[in-house]
Write a protein that holds these residues in place. Sequence first.
Motif, PDB file in Angstrom:
ATOM      1  N   ILE A  65      11.821  -3.087   2.092  1.00 34.72           N
ATOM      2  CA  ILE A  65      11.726  -2.560   3.299  1.00 34.72           C
ATOM      3  C   ILE A  65      12.397  -1.309   3.314  1.00 34.72           C
ATOM      4  CG2 ILE A  65      12.599  -2.672   5.865  1.00 34.72           C
ATOM      5  CD1 ILE A  65      12.544  -5.779   5.513  1.00 34.72           C
ATOM      6  N   TYR A  66      13.320  -0.992   2.368  1.00 38.26           N
ATOM      7  CA  TYR A  66      14.267   0.367   2.584  1.00 38.26           C
ATOM      8  C   TYR A  66      13.232   1.304   1.718  1.00 38.26           C
ATOM      9  CZ  TYR A  66      17.428   3.917   0.789  1.00 38.26           C
ATOM     10  OH  TYR A  66      18.057   5.117   0.526  1.00 38.26           O
ATOM     11  N   SER A  67      12.688   0.865   0.844  1.00 37.85           N
ATOM     12  CA  SER A  67      11.754   1.694  -0.343  1.00 37.85           C
ATOM     13  C   SER A  67      10.507   1.942   0.749  1.00 37.85           C
ATOM     14  CB  SER A  67      11.372   0.890  -1.405  1.00 37.85           C
ATOM     15  OG  SER A  67      12.411   0.629  -2.311  1.00 37.85           O
ATOM     16  N   THR A  68      10.092   1.114   1.377  1.00 37.04           N
ATOM     17  CA  THR A  68       8.818   1.411   2.207  1.00 37.04           C
ATOM     18  C   THR A  68       9.230   2.570   3.289  1.00 37.04           C
ATOM     19  OG1 THR A  68       8.274  -0.772   1.977  1.00 37.04           O
ATOM     20  CG2 THR A  68       7.127   0.458   3.801  1.00 37.04           C
ATOM     21  N   ILE A  69      10.303   2.441   3.764  1.00 43.69           N
ATOM     22  CA  ILE A  69      10.606   3.585   5.005  1.00 43.69           C
ATOM     23  C   ILE A  69      10.911   4.753   4.287  1.00 43.69           C
ATOM     24  CG2 ILE A  69      12.231   4.032   6.526  1.00 43.69           C
ATOM     25  CD1 ILE A  69      12.822   0.896   7.370  1.00 43.69           C
ATOM     26  N   GLY A 107       0.954  -1.208   0.136  1.00 37.88           N
ATOM     27  CA  GLY A 107      -0.068   0.110   0.070  1.00 37.88           C
ATOM     28  C   GLY A 107       0.696   1.114  -0.056  1.00 37.88           C
ATOM     29  N   ILE A 108       2.219   1.070   0.163  1.00 42.15           N
ATOM     30  CA  ILE A 108       3.076   2.359   0.340  1.00 42.15           C
ATOM     31  C   ILE A 108       3.889   2.506  -0.898  1.00 42.15           C
ATOM     32  CG2 ILE A 108       4.754   3.364   1.648  1.00 42.15           C
ATOM     33  CD1 ILE A 108       3.684   1.764   4.093  1.00 42.15           C
ATOM     34  N   VAL A 109       4.463   1.386  -1.384  1.00 40.71           N
ATOM     35  CA  VAL A 109       5.477   1.196  -2.468  1.00 40.71           C
ATOM     36  C   VAL A 109       4.960   1.142  -3.766  1.00 40.71           C
ATOM     37  CG1 VAL A 109       7.722   0.629  -3.277  1.00 40.71           C
ATOM     38  CG2 VAL A 109       7.401   0.772  -0.660  1.00 40.71           C
ATOM     39  N   ASN A 110       5.428   1.586  -4.757  1.00 38.32           N
ATOM     40  CA  ASN A 110       4.799   1.012  -6.317  1.00 38.32           C
ATOM     41  C   ASN A 110       5.861  -0.220  -6.450  1.00 38.32           C
ATOM     42  OD1 ASN A 110       4.143   0.706  -8.806  1.00 38.32           O
ATOM     43  ND2 ASN A 110       5.530   2.535  -9.487  1.00 38.32           N
ATOM     44  N   GLU A 111       5.083  -1.389  -6.848  1.00 37.60           N
ATOM     45  CA  GLU A 111       5.845  -2.602  -7.261  1.00 37.60           C
ATOM     46  C   GLU A 111       6.459  -2.371  -8.500  1.00 37.60           C
ATOM     47  OE1 GLU A 111       4.658  -7.148  -8.553  1.00 37.60           O
ATOM     48  OE2 GLU A 111       3.292  -5.616  -8.878  1.00 37.60           O
ATOM     49  N   GLY A 112       6.301  -1.680  -9.228  1.00 37.47           N
ATOM     50  CA  GLY A 112       6.963  -1.416 -10.330  1.00 37.47           C
ATOM     51  C   GLY A 112       8.279  -0.805 -10.124  1.00 37.47           C
TER      52      GLY A 112
END
Lengths: 49, 345
Positions: free
Chosen positions: B326-330, B270-275
């Motif tokens: 995890i890094y991209s989410t943060i 819900g936070i990071v774009n999978e692409g």
Amino acid sequence: MIDFAALSPAAQAGVLVGAVLVEAIVLYVGYGALEQVAAPPIIKTIKET
Amino acid sequence: MELFGIGLTLIVLFVSFGFMVGVLFGFFGMGGSFLVTPALLVMGYPARVAVGSGMAFVFGTAVIATLKHHDLGQVDYKLGGLMIVGTSVGIEVGRIGVFYLEELGLASGVIGVTYVVLLGAIGVFVTRNALKSDGDDDSGGHHDAANDEIDPDAIPDIAKKIQSYRVPPMMTIAGGIQVSLWMVLAVAFATGLLSGFLGVGGGFIRMPAMFYLIGVPVPVAVGTDLFEIVFSGGIGSFLYGMEGGVDLSIVAPLLAGSALGARIGSAATGIVNEGDIKIYFGLMLLGGSVAVAFRQAGDYLGMEVLSTVSFALILLSAFLVSGAVIYSTIKTMRAESKTAATVAD
């Protein structure tokens, strides 16, 4: 106490699958509760640091 | 120090590896089990234990994922029930194949080569797709993509042609769509065969097959796939368990890690774009393919060092991609928080 080795192969397999199922449900409920308690402060910390 | 018959170091390794696989499964919605069986093979477990324990791990992970998706109403139980029939037959045939190859002393080699080819092919496909779409494409493998509208032009002609064959008896599935019962059973059998042979859930093949070959809408395909994996994984675990192929000291710590990782991975969708991360996923699959190839070469040439390199590659690829998630989410959460603060000012 049930002697696992004395069970038939089918019963042993049933016990193994049952154990994995029970663990999955316990983990789902347990981590769900942990998420409710721990997630808000962790998210707050991430956003504020 | 030993717990339940295995060393503490091994338990920590399995929980950590399960956590990384869980993050990947939760985020990408597929691919988790693909790492587990090769890792167990690389660690030197016999083929039947690697496949059987991999399958039991898939079963446990699918139970957790299905519990999460149950409330979304994305499960067609009639379709799922029929898929279970075809899949069960396929698993049994695949399992017989593994035991037969084991008797011939070829099981590890054939399973390893199949993994190299499949992982490599899917890895190339995903990486090429990610490079082509330049990170904007959200399609494929993502559970949240189930809610996206599907462009009819995106369906290949061959798939449209297969869908146009209306071999009776026809059945109605969710959304009022008519599909051929034979097509449902054929897809179920083929994916079951793969599950039984490789010890994977088969979702990475079944989900697109249900969409492309049967014409099941993506949201229903995803939900039904998860429901089906619970049964196929359960049946597969039971069958392997009867032959002593399920090792609970492997499955339990893996599941303990993956259940937590899957929650974090799911939340990250819900936070990071999978692409943004898809290319890493493709590279991870390629890494897995190279790792199994190294191990095969190591066994063939009698070079122990190649097996060690192989194991390190599998761990490293899972670590790098789950770390990237995890890094991209943060990073995204912090950026959004700063933007919100700026707007508020």
